[in-house]
Design an enzyme around this catalytic site. Structure first.
Site, mmCIF file in Angstrom:
data_model
loop_
_atom_site.group_PDB
_atom_site.id
_atom_site.type_symbol
_atom_site.label_atom_id
_atom_site.label_comp_id
_atom_site.label_asym_id
_atom_site.label_seq_id
_atom_site.Cartn_x
_atom_site.Cartn_y
_atom_site.Cartn_z
ATOM 1 N N SER A 248 0.852 -1.189 0.000
ATOM 2 C CA SER A 248 0.000 0.000 0.000
ATOM 3 C C SER A 248 0.887 1.237 0.000
ATOM 4 C CB SER A 248 -0.865 0.007 1.264
ATOM 5 O OG SER A 248 -1.385 1.298 1.528
ATOM 6 N N TYR B 258 -3.298 -0.292 10.002
ATOM 7 C CA TYR B 258 -3.150 -0.647 8.582
ATOM 8 C C TYR B 258 -1.759 -0.269 8.098
ATOM 9 C CZ TYR B 258 -4.428 -0.753 3.588
ATOM 10 O OH TYR B 258 -4.495 -1.015 2.224
#
Ligand code: NAP
Ligand code: GCO
Length: 259
Positions: A144, A157
């Site tokens: 990500s 996250y």
């Protein structure tokens, strides 16, 4: 010779009933691979099977939770018996919880790290022996932008995806000698159910992301297909431990300068 040909390869994409995983699976099928996917429950796997069938893809679907080491080991053995040894693994399954750190429970934090970081380790460890026996393989971890940057409310996250970047590099070091290439894809902001809350009508995040992205738009799952086929194919046999960011340039951009 077509370096991007995946004919004769068996690909497992986790969490691929829809979203990014589904788009990557479609591209792998178009390049000739046999598609195996999983999801966390039968309902989602059945939904995925119907979608793949509608797209002319005879996919193999399996139900298992990527955080459950026993279930993963059993599932990989079952896939190997029923379909064949996995050549390409995409660790795509993942969740996000957008909660300010001061309000986030340790339980919520742990669940995100379990799925987004421990899961890829567990599945990679289960798949690697077959790849080693077969003479090599490809592992692609879906990282990500949060492998590189932080933002409010996504601490768990970002910690997981930052860890996944380093897990990618470390497994590349350990398994390179077995001709297994372990790389990552770092998508920018992509239009999937995971980001749907950020794209609701009038949500300020929508404008924020579009102005922070030189391409001036959200990415689509289809934007990730070519990079995924590249990292799954012999075209990337000397690429190892690399995170390929597919983000429209957002990581290169300080942001629109004041006029
Ligand atoms: P998504 O739409 O939320 O799909 C994630 C998939 O993973 C779903 O099918 C989900 O199943 C499955 N899953 C969740 N937990 C699982 C578990 N424990 N075991 C097995 N499957 C599980 O997400 P997406 O947007 O396609 O993202 C896919 C990957 O790309 C994720 O790793 C995400 O972090 C990453 N990513 C997304 C973006 C983006 O902008 N969308 C950008 C960068 C990276 P359920 O539906 O049952 O939960
Ligand atoms: C968020 C978004 C991002 C994207 C992606 C960006 O809340 O900031 O969900 O985390 O999902 O990971 O690369």
């Amino acid at each position: 010779m077509n370096q991007f040909d995946l004919k004769g390869k068996i690909a497992l994409i986790t969490g691929a009933s829809y979203g990014i995983g589904y788009a990557i699976a479609k591209a792998f099928h178009a390049a000739g691979a046999v598609i195996v996917f999983n999801d966390i429950n039968q309902e989602k796997v059945d939904m995925g099977l119907a979608s793949y069938k509608a797209d002319g893809i005879d996919a193999h679907g399996y139900v298992f939770d990527v955080t459950d080491e026993e279930a993963v080991t059993e599932a990989i053995a079952k896939i190997t018996k029923e379909v064949g040894t996995i050549d390409i693994l995409v660790n795509n399954a993942g969740i996000i919880k957008r909660i300010p750190a001061l309000e986030m429970s340790a339980k919520d934090f742990k669940q995100v790290v379990d799925i987004d970081l421990n899961g890829p380790f567990i599945v990679s460890k289960a798949v690697a022996p077959g790849m080693i026996a077969k003479g090599g393989g490809k592992i692609i971890n879906i990282c990500s932008m949060m492998s590189e940057l932080g933002r409010e409310t996504v601490s768990a996250y970002a910690a997981a995806k930052g860890g996944l970047k380093m897990l990618t590099k470390n497994l590349a070091c350990e398994w390179g000698a077995f001709n297994i290439q372990v790389n990552g894809i770092g998508p920018g902001y992509i239009t999937t159910p995971q980001t749907a809350p950020l794209r609701e009508e009038g949500h300020p995040f929508n404008t924020f992301i579009v102005t922070r992205t030189p391409a001036g738009r959200w990415g689509t799952p289809e934007d990730l297909q070519g990079p995924a086929v590249f990292l799954a194919s012999s075209a990337s046999d000397f690429v190892n431990g690399h995170i390929l960011y597919v983000d429209g340039g957002i990581l290169a951009y300080l942001g629109k300068q004041p006029s």
